[in-house]
Scaffold this motif. Structure first.
Motif, PDB file in Angstrom:
ATOM      1  N   GLN A 177       1.153  -1.197   0.147  1.00  0.00           N
ATOM      2  CA  GLN A 177       0.089  -0.150   0.016  1.00  0.00           C
ATOM      3  C   GLN A 177       0.786   1.197   0.021  1.00  0.00           C
ATOM      4  O   GLN A 177       1.651   1.473   0.965  1.00  0.00           O
ATOM      5  CB  GLN A 177      -0.946  -0.140   1.154  1.00  0.00           C
ATOM      6  N   GLN A 178       0.876   2.086  -1.201  1.00  0.00           N
ATOM      7  CA  GLN A 178       1.442   3.252  -1.252  1.00  0.00           C
ATOM      8  C   GLN A 178       1.205   4.289  -0.098  1.00  0.00           C
ATOM      9  O   GLN A 178      -0.141   4.626  -0.106  1.00  0.00           O
ATOM     10  CB  GLN A 178       1.562   3.898  -2.675  1.00  0.00           C
ATOM     11  N   GLN A 179       2.057   4.857   0.464  1.00  0.00           N
ATOM     12  CA  GLN A 179       1.881   5.728   1.690  1.00  0.00           C
ATOM     13  C   GLN A 179       1.589   7.123   1.019  1.00  0.00           C
ATOM     14  O   GLN A 179       1.093   7.808   1.726  1.00  0.00           O
ATOM     15  CB  GLN A 179       2.998   5.778   2.692  1.00  0.00           C
ATOM     16  N   VAL A 180       2.126   7.446  -0.011  1.00  0.00           N
ATOM     17  CA  VAL A 180       2.146   8.783  -0.677  1.00  0.00           C
ATOM     18  C   VAL A 180       1.485   8.493  -2.155  1.00  0.00           C
ATOM     19  O   VAL A 180       1.959   7.757  -2.857  1.00  0.00           O
ATOM     20  CB  VAL A 180       3.355   9.468  -0.870  1.00  0.00           C
ATOM     21  N   LYS A 181       0.273   9.080  -2.421  1.00  0.00           N
ATOM     22  CA  LYS A 181      -0.241   8.803  -3.648  1.00  0.00           C
ATOM     23  C   LYS A 181      -0.082  10.027  -4.653  1.00  0.00           C
ATOM     24  O   LYS A 181      -0.294  11.227  -4.147  1.00  0.00           O
ATOM     25  CB  LYS A 181      -1.779   8.823  -3.527  1.00  0.00           C
ATOM     26  N   GLN A 182       0.221   9.900  -5.722  1.00  0.00           N
ATOM     27  CA  GLN A 182       0.875  10.826  -6.659  1.00  0.00           C
ATOM     28  C   GLN A 182      -0.090  11.135  -7.885  1.00  0.00           C
ATOM     29  O   GLN A 182      -0.101   9.868  -8.664  1.00  0.00           O
ATOM     30  CB  GLN A 182       2.301  10.725  -6.962  1.00  0.00           C
ATOM     31  N   SER A 183      -0.391  12.190  -8.362  1.00  0.00           N
ATOM     32  CA  SER A 183      -1.049  12.396  -9.696  1.00  0.00           C
ATOM     33  C   SER A 183      -0.704  13.681 -10.224  1.00  0.00           C
ATOM     34  O   SER A 183      -0.348  14.620  -9.474  1.00  0.00           O
ATOM     35  CB  SER A 183      -2.646  12.315  -9.264  1.00  0.00           C
ATOM     36  N   PRO A 184      -0.924  13.607 -11.666  1.00  0.00           N
ATOM     37  CA  PRO A 184      -1.337  12.439 -12.548  1.00  0.00           C
ATOM     38  C   PRO A 184      -0.138  11.833 -12.652  1.00  0.00           C
ATOM     39  O   PRO A 184       1.026  11.868 -12.291  1.00  0.00           O
ATOM     40  CB  PRO A 184      -1.637  13.370 -13.914  1.00  0.00           C
ATOM     41  N   GLN A 185      -0.279  10.501 -13.709  1.00  0.00           N
ATOM     42  CA  GLN A 185       0.707   9.522 -13.942  1.00  0.00           C
ATOM     43  C   GLN A 185       1.504  10.430 -14.852  1.00  0.00           C
ATOM     44  O   GLN A 185       2.878   9.991 -15.079  1.00  0.00           O
ATOM     45  CB  GLN A 185       0.061   8.154 -14.544  1.00  0.00           C
ATOM     46  N   SER A 186       1.178  11.040 -15.783  1.00  0.00           N
ATOM     47  CA  SER A 186       1.961  11.968 -16.882  1.00  0.00           C
ATOM     48  C   SER A 186       1.153  12.990 -17.380  1.00  0.00           C
ATOM     49  O   SER A 186      -0.167  13.212 -17.136  1.00  0.00           O
ATOM     50  CB  SER A 186       2.216  10.994 -18.074  1.00  0.00           C
ATOM     51  N   LEU A 187       1.746  14.042 -17.614  1.00  0.00           N
ATOM     52  CA  LEU A 187       1.202  15.102 -18.399  1.00  0.00           C
ATOM     53  C   LEU A 187       2.159  15.760 -19.337  1.00  0.00           C
ATOM     54  O   LEU A 187       3.288  15.572 -19.414  1.00  0.00           O
ATOM     55  CB  LEU A 187       1.130  16.077 -17.136  1.00  0.00           C
ATOM     56  N   ILE A 188       1.514  16.434 -20.447  1.00  0.00           N
ATOM     57  CA  ILE A 188       2.341  17.022 -21.250  1.00  0.00           C
ATOM     58  C   ILE A 188       2.030  18.563 -21.298  1.00  0.00           C
ATOM     59  O   ILE A 188       0.593  18.940 -21.078  1.00  0.00           O
ATOM     60  CB  ILE A 188       1.353  16.397 -22.758  1.00  0.00           C
ATOM     61  N   VAL A 189       2.764  19.308 -21.451  1.00  0.00           N
ATOM     62  CA  VAL A 189       3.035  21.006 -21.299  1.00  0.00           C
ATOM     63  C   VAL A 189       3.344  21.547 -22.334  1.00  0.00           C
ATOM     64  O   VAL A 189       4.473  21.040 -22.776  1.00  0.00           O
ATOM     65  CB  VAL A 189       2.999  21.282 -19.849  1.00  0.00           C
ATOM     66  N   GLN A 190       2.760  22.779 -22.795  1.00  0.00           N
ATOM     67  CA  GLN A 190       3.539  23.479 -24.130  1.00  0.00           C
ATOM     68  C   GLN A 190       4.729  24.218 -23.183  1.00  0.00           C
ATOM     69  O   GLN A 190       4.517  24.597 -21.967  1.00  0.00           O
ATOM     70  CB  GLN A 190       2.595  24.384 -24.484  1.00  0.00           C
ATOM     71  N   LYS A 191       5.754  24.374 -23.742  1.00  0.00           N
ATOM     72  CA  LYS A 191       6.769  25.260 -23.574  1.00  0.00           C
ATOM     73  C   LYS A 191       6.163  26.558 -22.952  1.00  0.00           C
ATOM     74  O   LYS A 191       5.488  27.219 -23.511  1.00  0.00           O
ATOM     75  CB  LYS A 191       7.603  25.528 -24.717  1.00  0.00           C
ATOM     76  N   GLY A 192       6.757  26.790 -21.843  1.00  0.00           N
ATOM     77  CA  GLY A 192       6.358  28.291 -21.122  1.00  0.00           C
ATOM     78  C   GLY A 192       5.091  28.135 -20.347  1.00  0.00           C
ATOM     79  O   GLY A 192       4.430  29.118 -19.519  1.00  0.00           O
ATOM     80  N   GLY A 193       4.396  27.113 -20.361  1.00  0.00           N
ATOM     81  CA  GLY A 193       3.336  26.570 -19.427  1.00  0.00           C
ATOM     82  C   GLY A 193       3.610  26.343 -18.086  1.00  0.00           C
ATOM     83  O   GLY A 193       4.903  26.190 -17.566  1.00  0.00           O
ATOM     84  N   ILE A 194       2.654  25.755 -17.360  1.00  0.00           N
ATOM     85  CA  ILE A 194       2.747  25.554 -16.124  1.00  0.00           C
ATOM     86  C   ILE A 194       2.419  24.019 -15.868  1.00  0.00           C
ATOM     87  O   ILE A 194       1.350  23.681 -16.329  1.00  0.00           O
ATOM     88  CB  ILE A 194       1.870  26.322 -15.137  1.00  0.00           C
ATOM     89  N   SER A 195       3.351  23.258 -15.102  1.00  0.00           N
ATOM     90  CA  SER A 195       3.070  21.958 -14.726  1.00  0.00           C
ATOM     91  C   SER A 195       2.696  21.671 -13.309  1.00  0.00           C
ATOM     92  O   SER A 195       3.497  22.495 -12.535  1.00  0.00           O
ATOM     93  CB  SER A 195       4.163  20.916 -15.151  1.00  0.00           C
ATOM     94  N   ILE A 196       1.730  21.139 -13.091  1.00  0.00           N
ATOM     95  CA  ILE A 196       1.381  21.002 -11.631  1.00  0.00           C
ATOM     96  C   ILE A 196       1.090  19.504 -11.444  1.00  0.00           C
ATOM     97  O   ILE A 196       0.444  18.617 -12.041  1.00  0.00           O
ATOM     98  CB  ILE A 196      -0.219  21.429 -11.449  1.00  0.00           C
ATOM     99  N   ILE A 197       1.881  18.967 -10.115  1.00  0.00           N
ATOM    100  CA  ILE A 197       1.973  17.548  -9.752  1.00  0.00           C
ATOM    101  C   ILE A 197       1.427  17.510  -8.292  1.00  0.00           C
ATOM    102  O   ILE A 197       2.106  18.333  -7.719  1.00  0.00           O
ATOM    103  CB  ILE A 197       3.362  16.892 -10.020  1.00  0.00           C
ATOM    104  N   ASN A 198       0.510  16.678  -7.936  1.00  0.00           N
ATOM    105  CA  ASN A 198      -0.015  16.683  -6.773  1.00  0.00           C
ATOM    106  C   ASN A 198       0.295  15.460  -5.814  1.00  0.00           C
ATOM    107  O   ASN A 198       0.215  14.409  -6.577  1.00  0.00           O
ATOM    108  CB  ASN A 198      -1.696  16.689  -6.756  1.00  0.00           C
ATOM    109  N   CYS A 199       0.289  15.570  -4.718  1.00  0.00           N
ATOM    110  CA  CYS A 199       0.415  14.391  -3.814  1.00  0.00           C
ATOM    111  C   CYS A 199      -0.329  14.469  -2.698  1.00  0.00           C
ATOM    112  O   CYS A 199      -0.428  15.690  -1.919  1.00  0.00           O
ATOM    113  CB  CYS A 199       2.217  14.267  -3.446  1.00  0.00           C
ATOM    114  N   ALA A 200      -0.710  13.377  -1.941  1.00  0.00           N
ATOM    115  CA  ALA A 200      -1.359  13.378  -0.705  1.00  0.00           C
ATOM    116  C   ALA A 200      -1.020  12.308   0.159  1.00  0.00           C
ATOM    117  O   ALA A 200      -0.408  11.144  -0.399  1.00  0.00           O
ATOM    118  CB  ALA A 200      -2.858  12.943  -1.265  1.00  0.00           C
ATOM    119  N   TYR A 201      -0.995  12.316   1.465  1.00  0.00           N
ATOM    120  CA  TYR A 201      -0.399  11.308   2.194  1.00  0.00           C
ATOM    121  C   TYR A 201      -1.368  11.358   3.660  1.00  0.00           C
ATOM    122  O   TYR A 201      -2.111  12.119   3.618  1.00  0.00           O
ATOM    123  CB  TYR A 201       0.971  11.784   2.693  1.00  0.00           C
ATOM    124  N   GLU A 202      -1.409  10.017   4.396  1.00  0.00           N
ATOM    125  CA  GLU A 202      -1.884   9.942   5.524  1.00  0.00           C
ATOM    126  C   GLU A 202      -1.203  10.063   6.867  1.00  0.00           C
ATOM    127  O   GLU A 202      -2.046  10.219   7.711  1.00  0.00           O
ATOM    128  CB  GLU A 202      -2.880   8.620   5.222  1.00  0.00           C
TER     129      GLU A 202
END
Lengths: 115, 110
Positions: free
Chosen positions: B1-26
């Motif tokens: 059971q993973q203690q830290v959950k991360q999303s998304p699995q992958s993302l594509i962004v254009q140059k100059g854009g913003i990438s956002i990655i989220n994580c949650a824990y218990e």
């Protein structure tokens, strides 16, 4: 890589064969770790060491043993390799000297294939 | 059971854009939250880290936002560049041991 080397870098072996991976550090850090990396799982801790001859299990320790007879070397042994142990193995060290600092630095990895 | 959950699995962004990655824990015993960047064939490299007494930390184009009450933290990559294309892992530390998320592969299109 914070003075961390891993050997070998690549290994192909057969099921049932013993395998030992070596992690060597040059900077006398107390904490050393072994992780395995598999797609969809991130990195999972196998074993870690907090000093010479002081080791403990991580979350995926079954089928693995470790030894640390010198500060600079941390060995990971697969007593009888299985195909499920095909993975990329990373060694890490922690620069913490006690207290709350938990920064870990990783070696270049060993790609192990068990046929 | 993973203690830290991360999303998304992958993302594509254009140059100059913003990438956002989220994580949650218990596990409320976690007291250190690093992010690692990994290029193919290399070991993970520490990118930026935060402790739970701080809500935000910025280093260059990389920012961690931390919400202790929600037990969530995120990485924002501003002005994304092709050289940022890599896999990013969030992690959380308890008693000198790190628990990792599953990783997010970021692709920055020129």
């Amino acid at each position: 890589d914070a003075g961390i080397t891993q050997s070998p870098r690549h290994k192909v072996t057969e099921t049932g064969t013993p395998v030992t991976l070596r992690c060597h550090q040059t900077e006398n850090h107390r904490y050393m770790y072994w992780y395995r990396q598999d797609p969809g799982h991130g990195l999972r801790l196998i074993h870690y060491s907090y000093g010479v001859k002081d080791t403990d299990k991580g979350e995926v320790s079954d089928g693995y043993s470790v030894s640390r007879s010198k500060t600079e070397d941390f060995l990971l042994t697969l007593e009888s390799a299985t195909s499920s142990q095909t993975s990329v193995y990373f060694c890490a060290i922690s620069l913490s000297k006690g207290g709350a600092a938990d920064t870990q630095y990783f070696g270049p990895g060993t790609r192990l294939t068990v046929l | 059971q993973q203690q830290v959950k991360q999303s998304p699995q992958s993302l594509i962004v254009q140059k100059g854009g913003i990438s956002i990655i989220n994580c949650a824990y218990e596990n409320t015993a976690f007291d250190y939250f690093p992010w690692y960047q990994q290029f193919p064939g290399k070991g993970p490299a520490l990118l930026i880290a935060i402790r739970p007494d701080v809500s935000e930390k910025k280093e260059g184009r990389f920012t961690i936002s931390f919400n202790k009450s929600a037990k969530q933290f995120s990485l924002h990559i501003m002005d994304s560049q092709p050289g940022d294309s890599a896999t990013y892992f969030c992690a959380a530390s308890d008693d000198y041991k790190l628990s990792f998320g599953a990783g997010t592969t970021v692709t920055v299109r020129a």
